[in-house]
Design a protein around this motif. Structure first.
Motif, PDB file in Angstrom:
ATOM      1  N   PRO A 178       0.836  -1.202   0.000  1.00  0.00           N
ATOM      2  CA  PRO A 178       0.000   0.000   0.000  1.00  0.00           C
ATOM      3  C   PRO A 178       0.872   1.254   0.000  1.00  0.00           C
ATOM      4  O   PRO A 178       1.924   1.294   0.642  1.00  0.00           O
ATOM      5  CB  PRO A 178      -0.785  -0.126   1.314  1.00  0.00           C
ATOM      6  CG  PRO A 178      -0.775  -1.585   1.629  1.00  0.00           C
ATOM      7  CD  PRO A 178       0.551  -2.088   1.143  1.00  0.00           C
ATOM      8  N   TYR A 179       0.442   2.258  -0.728  1.00  0.00           N
ATOM      9  CA  TYR A 179       1.268   3.454  -0.929  1.00  0.00           C
ATOM     10  C   TYR A 179       1.610   4.156   0.384  1.00  0.00           C
ATOM     11  O   TYR A 179       2.619   4.845   0.482  1.00  0.00           O
ATOM     12  CB  TYR A 179       0.582   4.418  -1.891  1.00  0.00           C
ATOM     13  CG  TYR A 179      -0.565   5.196  -1.275  1.00  0.00           C
ATOM     14  CD1 TYR A 179      -0.409   6.517  -0.883  1.00  0.00           C
ATOM     15  CD2 TYR A 179      -1.818   4.602  -1.082  1.00  0.00           C
ATOM     16  CE1 TYR A 179      -1.448   7.229  -0.321  1.00  0.00           C
ATOM     17  CE2 TYR A 179      -2.860   5.297  -0.515  1.00  0.00           C
ATOM     18  CZ  TYR A 179      -2.684   6.599  -0.133  1.00  0.00           C
ATOM     19  OH  TYR A 179      -3.718   7.303   0.437  1.00  0.00           O
ATOM     20  N   THR A 180       0.783   3.987   1.415  1.00  0.00           N
ATOM     21  CA  THR A 180       1.042   4.651   2.690  1.00  0.00           C
ATOM     22  C   THR A 180       2.151   3.974   3.483  1.00  0.00           C
ATOM     23  O   THR A 180       2.672   4.544   4.447  1.00  0.00           O
ATOM     24  CB  THR A 180      -0.225   4.680   3.549  1.00  0.00           C
ATOM     25  OG1 THR A 180      -0.748   3.345   3.647  1.00  0.00           O
ATOM     26  CG2 THR A 180      -1.281   5.591   2.935  1.00  0.00           C
ATOM     27  N   GLN A 181       2.523   2.756   3.113  1.00  0.00           N
ATOM     28  CA  GLN A 181       3.546   2.025   3.861  1.00  0.00           C
ATOM     29  C   GLN A 181       4.958   2.286   3.344  1.00  0.00           C
ATOM     30  O   GLN A 181       5.933   1.874   3.978  1.00  0.00           O
ATOM     31  CB  GLN A 181       3.250   0.524   3.836  1.00  0.00           C
ATOM     32  CG  GLN A 181       1.996   0.143   4.614  1.00  0.00           C
ATOM     33  CD  GLN A 181       1.766  -1.353   4.656  1.00  0.00           C
ATOM     34  OE1 GLN A 181       2.647  -2.152   4.323  1.00  0.00           O
ATOM     35  NE2 GLN A 181       0.564  -1.748   5.054  1.00  0.00           N
ATOM     36  N   TYR A 182       5.069   2.940   2.217  1.00  0.00           N
ATOM     37  CA  TYR A 182       6.397   3.221   1.680  1.00  0.00           C
ATOM     38  C   TYR A 182       6.966   4.477   2.334  1.00  0.00           C
ATOM     39  O   TYR A 182       6.237   5.432   2.626  1.00  0.00           O
ATOM     40  CB  TYR A 182       6.341   3.410   0.158  1.00  0.00           C
ATOM     41  CG  TYR A 182       7.715   3.560  -0.445  1.00  0.00           C
ATOM     42  CD1 TYR A 182       8.542   2.456  -0.622  1.00  0.00           C
ATOM     43  CD2 TYR A 182       8.207   4.817  -0.791  1.00  0.00           C
ATOM     44  CE1 TYR A 182       9.817   2.597  -1.142  1.00  0.00           C
ATOM     45  CE2 TYR A 182       9.481   4.969  -1.316  1.00  0.00           C
ATOM     46  CZ  TYR A 182      10.278   3.857  -1.482  1.00  0.00           C
ATOM     47  OH  TYR A 182      11.547   3.998  -1.983  1.00  0.00           O
ATOM     48  N   ASP A 183       8.277   4.493   2.549  1.00  0.00           N
ATOM     49  CA  ASP A 183       8.962   5.642   3.128  1.00  0.00           C
ATOM     50  C   ASP A 183       9.507   6.507   1.997  1.00  0.00           C
ATOM     51  O   ASP A 183      10.436   6.108   1.290  1.00  0.00           O
ATOM     52  CB  ASP A 183      10.103   5.156   4.029  1.00  0.00           C
ATOM     53  CG  ASP A 183      10.825   6.306   4.726  1.00  0.00           C
ATOM     54  OD1 ASP A 183      10.495   7.488   4.451  1.00  0.00           O
ATOM     55  OD2 ASP A 183      11.720   6.030   5.541  1.00  0.00           O
ATOM     56  N   TYR A 184       8.945   7.692   1.809  1.00  0.00           N
ATOM     57  CA  TYR A 184       9.302   8.564   0.691  1.00  0.00           C
ATOM     58  C   TYR A 184      10.434   9.534   1.017  1.00  0.00           C
ATOM     59  O   TYR A 184      10.609  10.539   0.333  1.00  0.00           O
ATOM     60  CB  TYR A 184       8.069   9.359   0.234  1.00  0.00           C
ATOM     61  CG  TYR A 184       6.957   8.480  -0.279  1.00  0.00           C
ATOM     62  CD1 TYR A 184       6.911   8.068  -1.603  1.00  0.00           C
ATOM     63  CD2 TYR A 184       5.948   8.053   0.581  1.00  0.00           C
ATOM     64  CE1 TYR A 184       5.885   7.258  -2.060  1.00  0.00           C
ATOM     65  CE2 TYR A 184       4.917   7.236   0.130  1.00  0.00           C
ATOM     66  CZ  TYR A 184       4.894   6.848  -1.188  1.00  0.00           C
ATOM     67  OH  TYR A 184       3.872   6.037  -1.634  1.00  0.00           O
ATOM     68  N   ALA A 185      11.215   9.234   2.040  1.00  0.00           N
ATOM     69  CA  ALA A 185      12.338  10.094   2.389  1.00  0.00           C
ATOM     70  C   ALA A 185      13.426   9.996   1.316  1.00  0.00           C
ATOM     71  O   ALA A 185      13.572   8.976   0.647  1.00  0.00           O
ATOM     72  CB  ALA A 185      12.904   9.682   3.748  1.00  0.00           C
ATOM     73  N   GLY A 186      14.201  11.080   1.173  1.00  0.00           N
ATOM     74  CA  GLY A 186      15.283  11.083   0.206  1.00  0.00           C
ATOM     75  C   GLY A 186      14.803  11.379  -1.203  1.00  0.00           C
ATOM     76  O   GLY A 186      13.649  11.746  -1.431  1.00  0.00           O
ATOM     77  N   ALA A 187      15.697  11.204  -2.157  1.00  0.00           N
ATOM     78  CA  ALA A 187      15.367  11.453  -3.565  1.00  0.00           C
ATOM     79  C   ALA A 187      14.464  10.337  -4.082  1.00  0.00           C
ATOM     80  O   ALA A 187      14.807   9.157  -3.999  1.00  0.00           O
ATOM     81  CB  ALA A 187      16.639  11.526  -4.395  1.00  0.00           C
ATOM     82  N   VAL A 188      13.309  10.711  -4.615  1.00  0.00           N
ATOM     83  CA  VAL A 188      12.300   9.734  -5.047  1.00  0.00           C
ATOM     84  C   VAL A 188      11.749  10.131  -6.411  1.00  0.00           C
ATOM     85  O   VAL A 188      11.542  11.318  -6.688  1.00  0.00           O
ATOM     86  CB  VAL A 188      11.142   9.651  -4.028  1.00  0.00           C
ATOM     87  CG1 VAL A 188      10.005   8.779  -4.562  1.00  0.00           C
ATOM     88  CG2 VAL A 188      11.636   9.099  -2.686  1.00  0.00           C
ATOM     89  N   ALA A 189      11.527   9.131  -7.247  1.00  0.00           N
ATOM     90  CA  ALA A 189      10.828   9.333  -8.518  1.00  0.00           C
ATOM     91  C   ALA A 189       9.572   8.477  -8.508  1.00  0.00           C
ATOM     92  O   ALA A 189       9.647   7.261  -8.309  1.00  0.00           O
ATOM     93  CB  ALA A 189      11.719   8.958  -9.693  1.00  0.00           C
ATOM     94  N   LEU A 190       8.418   9.093  -8.682  1.00  0.00           N
ATOM     95  CA  LEU A 190       7.154   8.375  -8.790  1.00  0.00           C
ATOM     96  C   LEU A 190       6.864   8.135 -10.265  1.00  0.00           C
ATOM     97  O   LEU A 190       6.973   9.054 -11.075  1.00  0.00           O
ATOM     98  CB  LEU A 190       6.018   9.185  -8.164  1.00  0.00           C
ATOM     99  CG  LEU A 190       6.173   9.575  -6.690  1.00  0.00           C
ATOM    100  CD1 LEU A 190       4.999  10.444  -6.259  1.00  0.00           C
ATOM    101  CD2 LEU A 190       6.266   8.336  -5.820  1.00  0.00           C
ATOM    102  N   VAL A 191       6.488   6.900 -10.609  1.00  0.00           N
ATOM    103  CA  VAL A 191       6.221   6.549 -12.002  1.00  0.00           C
ATOM    104  C   VAL A 191       4.772   6.122 -12.134  1.00  0.00           C
ATOM    105  O   VAL A 191       4.337   5.181 -11.452  1.00  0.00           O
ATOM    106  CB  VAL A 191       7.149   5.421 -12.497  1.00  0.00           C
ATOM    107  CG1 VAL A 191       7.024   5.258 -14.006  1.00  0.00           C
ATOM    108  CG2 VAL A 191       8.596   5.680 -12.097  1.00  0.00           C
ATOM    109  N   LEU A 192       4.037   6.780 -12.999  1.00  0.00           N
ATOM    110  CA  LEU A 192       2.626   6.461 -13.223  1.00  0.00           C
ATOM    111  C   LEU A 192       2.406   6.111 -14.682  1.00  0.00           C
ATOM    112  O   LEU A 192       2.946   6.767 -15.575  1.00  0.00           O
ATOM    113  CB  LEU A 192       1.722   7.628 -12.822  1.00  0.00           C
ATOM    114  CG  LEU A 192       1.768   7.982 -11.334  1.00  0.00           C
ATOM    115  CD1 LEU A 192       2.492   9.289 -11.131  1.00  0.00           C
ATOM    116  CD2 LEU A 192       0.369   8.049 -10.743  1.00  0.00           C
ATOM    117  N   GLY A 193       1.594   5.076 -14.913  1.00  0.00           N
ATOM    118  CA  GLY A 193       1.336   4.613 -16.264  1.00  0.00           C
ATOM    119  C   GLY A 193       0.185   5.335 -16.933  1.00  0.00           C
ATOM    120  O   GLY A 193      -0.531   6.119 -16.311  1.00  0.00           O
TER     121      GLY A 193
END
Length: 249
Positions: A178-193
């Motif tokens: 689930p998206y809420t369980q990921y830790d988005y700290a640091g440099a992050v790239a979100l990829v959407l189709g």
């Protein structure tokens, strides 16, 4: 030259100063309270203002909802991908779009990404919507502030990101986390189709993790622009949370 139409997009284009605007065209009799703001912003920017019949604005915008205001501007400029790569820091938050073809979705995502403090939006050169008048209008002027880059090969660009210690997070209903369980700290790239087909195989395989948004209704997925907003603002929530201090020993 392409036009920017609509009160807010024109106002933001004048404020941002990122594109050379030849002139502002205002429909005769336009009385919206923000028209005066546009006129004042144009005066400060040294951009001439002309009043013309509304029919002229209808022709210039192909009868789009111009709200009585059009800016005749230079073409939208894309940020070079090397500039994006060179500017990556531990605070970078990138949005990569894998085949989003609907210009309204692209505009909505750009608007949401800018509001969430994203660093840039990356779109492929082929089989994807690019920045047009419709996209600029739908973004409510966010295209004037948020860097947008075109890349020839999204999978290869992801590899370049990973070489720079960027964690790549795919967003797809197949994701086990689930998206809420990921830790988005640091440099992050979100990829959407893209609409209907999701992430392409080569892109999905290069993601470090695939997260999903739990559904409770009978429809199995969200519109891509809505999904982008959900995950972006979860990332913003986590990044904005105060850091917990260690308890004294």
């Amino acid at each position: 030259m392409p036009n920017i139409y609509g009160l807010l997009p024109v106002l933001e284009a004048l404020r941002a100063g990122g594109r050379r605007i030849e002139r502002i065209v205002i429909a005769d009799g336009a009385k919206h309270e923000r028209v005066r703001e546009v006129i004042e912003a144009a005066r400060r920017a040294g951009v001439p203002v002309r009043h013309e019949p509304r029919a002229s604005l209808d022709r210039m915008s192909n009868r789009a909802n111009h709200q009585g205001v059009i800016a005749i501007a230079s073409a939208a400029s894309y940020t070079d991908e090397e500039h994006i790569l060179a500017g990556i820091t531990t605070d970078s938050l990138l949005v990569l779009l894998d085949g989003v073809e609907d210009p309204h979705n692209l505009g909505a995502i750009i608007r949401t990404a800018e509001c969430a403090g994203a660093t840039a939006v990356i779109i492929p050169e082929r089989r994807a919507a690019h920045v047009t008048e419709v996209v600029a209008k739908t973004s409510a002027g966010a295209t004037e502030y948020l860097p947008i880059a075109l890349v020839t090969n999204l999978a290869r660009f992801i590899e370049q990101l990973k070489q720079r210690n960027v964690w790549v997070v795919g967003v797809e209903q197949s994701g086990q986390m689930p998206y809420t369980q990921y830790d988005y700290a640091g440099a992050v790239a979100l990829v959407l189709g893209g609409e209907g087909q999701g992430l392409h195989r080569l892109v999905r395989e290069r993601c470090d993790v695939i997260v999903s948004i739990p559904m409770r209704g009978r429809i199995g997925s969200l519109n891509v622009s809505v999904a982008a907003g959900v995950v972006l603002f979860e990332a913003l929530r986590q990044r904005s949370a105060p850091k917990r201090l260690a308890s004294p020993g």
